[in-house]
Scaffold this motif. Structure first.
Motif, PDB file in Angstrom:
ATOM      1  N   ALA A  26      46.974  40.375  52.240  1.00 58.99           N
ATOM      2  CA  ALA A  26      46.712  40.268  50.803  1.00 58.99           C
ATOM      3  C   ALA A  26      45.933  38.990  50.488  1.00 58.99           C
ATOM      4  O   ALA A  26      45.031  38.996  49.627  1.00 58.99           O
ATOM      5  CB  ALA A  26      48.033  40.280  50.037  1.00 58.99           C
ATOM      6  N   THR A  27      46.256  37.903  51.181  1.00 62.23           N
ATOM      7  CA  THR A  27      45.530  36.640  50.973  1.00 62.23           C
ATOM      8  C   THR A  27      44.075  36.781  51.365  1.00 62.23           C
ATOM      9  O   THR A  27      43.178  36.319  50.645  1.00 62.23           O
ATOM     10  CB  THR A  27      46.194  35.519  51.789  1.00 62.23           C
ATOM     11  OG1 THR A  27      47.566  35.387  51.404  1.00 62.23           O
ATOM     12  CG2 THR A  27      45.476  34.195  51.570  1.00 62.23           C
ATOM     13  N   ALA A  28      43.816  37.429  52.502  1.00 64.51           N
ATOM     14  CA  ALA A  28      42.432  37.653  52.935  1.00 64.51           C
ATOM     15  C   ALA A  28      41.683  38.517  51.919  1.00 64.51           C
ATOM     16  O   ALA A  28      40.539  38.216  51.553  1.00 64.51           O
ATOM     17  CB  ALA A  28      42.413  38.305  54.313  1.00 64.51           C
ATOM     18  N   ALA A  29      42.340  39.576  51.449  1.00 63.81           N
ATOM     19  CA  ALA A  29      41.703  40.457  50.461  1.00 63.81           C
ATOM     20  C   ALA A  29      41.421  39.712  49.159  1.00 63.81           C
ATOM     21  O   ALA A  29      40.346  39.861  48.555  1.00 63.81           O
ATOM     22  CB  ALA A  29      42.590  41.669  50.205  1.00 63.81           C
ATOM     23  N   GLY A  30      42.385  38.899  48.713  1.00 65.25           N
ATOM     24  CA  GLY A  30      42.180  38.121  47.500  1.00 65.25           C
ATOM     25  C   GLY A  30      41.049  37.124  47.628  1.00 65.25           C
ATOM     26  O   GLY A  30      40.240  36.947  46.705  1.00 65.25           O
ATOM     27  N   ALA A  31      40.956  36.458  48.801  1.00 62.62           N
ATOM     28  CA  ALA A  31      39.881  35.489  49.019  1.00 62.62           C
ATOM     29  C   ALA A  31      38.518  36.172  49.007  1.00 62.62           C
ATOM     30  O   ALA A  31      37.553  35.660  48.425  1.00 62.62           O
ATOM     31  CB  ALA A  31      40.105  34.772  50.350  1.00 62.62           C
ATOM     32  N   ILE A  32      38.435  37.348  49.640  1.00 59.25           N
ATOM     33  CA  ILE A  32      37.165  38.081  49.663  1.00 59.25           C
ATOM     34  C   ILE A  32      36.787  38.522  48.245  1.00 59.25           C
ATOM     35  O   ILE A  32      35.628  38.416  47.822  1.00 59.25           O
ATOM     36  CB  ILE A  32      37.267  39.296  50.604  1.00 59.25           C
ATOM     37  CG1 ILE A  32      37.403  38.826  52.061  1.00 59.25           C
ATOM     38  CG2 ILE A  32      36.029  40.194  50.469  1.00 59.25           C
ATOM     39  CD1 ILE A  32      37.734  39.923  53.036  1.00 59.25           C
ATOM     40  N   GLY A  33      37.783  39.007  47.499  1.00 59.00           N
ATOM     41  CA  GLY A  33      37.523  39.443  46.134  1.00 59.00           C
ATOM     42  C   GLY A  33      37.001  38.313  45.250  1.00 59.00           C
ATOM     43  O   GLY A  33      36.043  38.487  44.492  1.00 59.00           O
ATOM     44  N   VAL A  34      37.616  37.147  45.337  1.00 64.86           N
ATOM     45  CA  VAL A  34      37.166  35.992  44.550  1.00 64.86           C
ATOM     46  C   VAL A  34      35.786  35.534  45.019  1.00 64.86           C
ATOM     47  O   VAL A  34      34.916  35.176  44.219  1.00 64.86           O
ATOM     48  CB  VAL A  34      38.191  34.845  44.655  1.00 64.86           C
ATOM     49  CG1 VAL A  34      37.654  33.586  43.980  1.00 64.86           C
ATOM     50  CG2 VAL A  34      39.510  35.248  44.016  1.00 64.86           C
ATOM     51  N   GLY A  35      35.568  35.558  46.342  1.00 65.93           N
ATOM     52  CA  GLY A  35      34.290  35.102  46.881  1.00 65.93           C
ATOM     53  C   GLY A  35      33.123  35.990  46.506  1.00 65.93           C
ATOM     54  O   GLY A  35      31.981  35.523  46.427  1.00 65.93           O
ATOM     55  N   LEU A  36      33.370  37.283  46.258  1.00 64.72           N
ATOM     56  CA  LEU A  36      32.285  38.194  45.902  1.00 64.72           C
ATOM     57  C   LEU A  36      31.791  37.979  44.467  1.00 64.72           C
ATOM     58  O   LEU A  36      30.687  38.414  44.123  1.00 64.72           O
ATOM     59  CB  LEU A  36      32.754  39.646  46.060  1.00 64.72           C
ATOM     60  CG  LEU A  36      32.982  40.123  47.502  1.00 64.72           C
ATOM     61  CD1 LEU A  36      33.544  41.531  47.519  1.00 64.72           C
ATOM     62  CD2 LEU A  36      31.686  40.051  48.310  1.00 64.72           C
ATOM     63  N   GLY A  37      32.596  37.333  43.642  1.00 64.59           N
ATOM     64  CA  GLY A  37      32.195  37.074  42.261  1.00 64.59           C
ATOM     65  C   GLY A  37      31.404  35.777  42.137  1.00 64.59           C
ATOM     66  O   GLY A  37      30.956  35.178  43.125  1.00 64.59           O
TER      67      GLY A  37
END
Length: 477
Positions: free
Chosen positions: A46-57
């Motif tokens: 979940a942390t990896a997914a959250g980091a990727i999601g924030v980084g894409l914005g």
């Protein structure tokens, strides 16, 4: 002044810290090892997914003052946070065979360390950087000493703790001196200029010396062999990958973002550290008889290769914007290649000796004959660390470092890297020969848990992919 807090920017940190809390609650309510490790693994995902999601914005900033911010969420911080989360997930997978440690405390401390690594990627000032780095490191003291009834584990933990406390004090003193001479702590404001004072030079050297401990750079490396060999093997893998990644990120942020006006001083210091680290690491590794200690000294040598591109900053030619960008990209790329190779190497050790320490190198004689796939994965990782084909990931990593040094005008340092790579061949090839040597007695196949097999398989597949498509890593850099 009222500050607004951007909670979206902080989402990866919230997820990592929440993982630690959930692990404790799971251990309290269910008290089942499998459930605790499963929650920790899901939290890391979940942390990896959250980091990727924030980084894409778009880039996000919080805890800001008029001229700078203490926490910056962008594509760079997303890459760092994702790497920490995935490395933590890999170590949790390798921990399936670790039975002599309490699972609740073990997974909780891993999640706390992951939280520090995730926050480190977004650091925008020296205080945030140091606090995040210590949050990454502090749980590791306990994790190293968590093996029960093992003197080596306690010795490694005490050595690690004592040396780390001194290194942290040195780093804080350097940061305090920087604040004394400039009145600034944010990277953005420090980078606009530092006064040309003797105290400035002392501050830069102290900060670099303290951070060099985190990557086990010579002469700040004494903790590494004892800590690696005393720790549970999955934690040794974490020390060799995630902990070292944290040190590299801290050095890059401090040197490139904050201390860029002082590169004429930081450059020679980094060049000296790189030469000493790779040379001492390789020479001492030649004499090792225990597998984990050999990997520990190999890790010291690899830290020298990681720092080598930054040594080009000692020359004016290496401090141009283009050369600096190439040096940073080479360091990041080599670090990514290295952590994949090291995770595969330690994963192979865990698979061949489940629930045990790393043992002697001689204990692995003929292991590649009784476990062909695991033996092949370990040999691939070793020859990759040596920089030989078909370990293309390691080969490209060495080429990237040498090319960056040549572009920065530091040809002599490229020669040192090449010579050390030749020295390193001796012990990597020796281990490979032992693995494929005749077994002293008919071997007994070891049952490899599916979590360990999956982690090793994914790490090996990643090595093959980046070996044939290294541009994927270079583009991320």
């Amino acid at each position: 002044m009222t500050q607004s807090v951007d909670h979206v920017a902080l989402l990866p940190v919230y997820l990592a810290a929440g993982t630690a809390v959930l692990v404790l609650l799971t251990d309290l309510i269910l008290a089942r090892r499998a459930a605790v490790l499963a929650v920790a693994a899901l939290g890391a995902l979940a942390t990896a997914a959250g980091a990727i999601g924030v980084g894409l914005g778009d880039d996000r900033r919080t805890f800001c003052v008029p001229d700078a911010c203490s926490f910056v969420a962008n594509d760079r911080s997303a890459l760092v946070a994702t790497l920490f989360a995935l490395l933590t997930l890999g170590v949790i997978g390798l921990s399936a065979t670790t039975r002599d440690v309490p699972p609740g405390e073990y997974a909780f401390l891993l999640a706390c360390s992951m939280t520090g690594g995730v926050a480190l990627g977004s650091a925008g000032d020296l205080i945030t950087l140091i606090v995040a780095l210590e949050t990454l490191t502090l749980p590791l003291y306990v994790l190293v000493g968590l093996r029960r009834r093992t003197v080596e584990s306690a010795e490694g933990a005490v050595t690690f703790f004592v040396v780390s406390v001194v290194a942290t004090a040195v780093t804080l003193l350097g940061a305090a001196l920087l604040y004394a001479v400039s009145g600034r702590l944010h990277f953005a404001t420090l980078a606009t200029g530092l006064p040309d004072l003797p105290l400035t030079g002392a501050a830069v050297v102290l900060v670099l010396a303290g951070l060099a401990f985190k990557v086990a750079a010579v002469p700040f490396h004494a903790w590494a062999p004892a800590a690696y060999d005393g720790a549970p093997v999955p934690i040794a893998a974490y020390l060799s990958t995630a902990s070292k990644l944290g040190g590299v990120v801290a050095i890059l942020y401090a040197v490139v973002d904050a201390l860029r006006p002082a590169l004429d001083l930081a450059g020679p210091a980094l060049a000296v550290l790189a030469v000493l680290t790779m040379t001492v690491g390789n020479l001492v590794a030649l004499r090792q008889t225990r597998m984990v200690r050999l990997l520990a000294w190999s890790s010291v040598a690899q830290a020298g290769y990681i720092l080598a591109p930054l040594g080009a900053f000692m020359l004016a030619e290496g401090r141009t914007d283009e050369a600096l960008s190439v040096a940073v990209a080479a360091t990041v790329a080599y670090t990514v290649f290295y952590v994949l190779l090291e995770l595969a190497a330690f994963g192979s050790v865990v698979a061949l000796r489940p629930g045990e320490d790393g043992g002697l190198i001689a204990d692995y004689r003929g292991a590649a004959r009784t476990h062909p796939w695991v033996g092949a994965a370990l040999v691939l990782a070793l020859i990759g660390l040596a920089g030989l084909p078909p370990g293309l990931a390691g080969l490209f990593a060495k080429v990237v470092v040498v090319r960056s040094l040549l572009d920065g005008g530091a040809g002599w340092l490229a020669v040192v890297v090449a010579l050390n790579a030749v020295i390193g061949l001796a012990y990597y090839v020796r281990v490979a020969a032992v693995l494929y040597g005749p077994a002293p007695a008919p071997g007994t196949r070891v049952r490899i848990p599916w979590a360990v097999a999956t982690t090793l398989g994914v790490a090996t597949l990643a090595i093959v992919v980046v070996g044939f498509a290294p541009q994927l890593v270079l583009d991320l850099s």
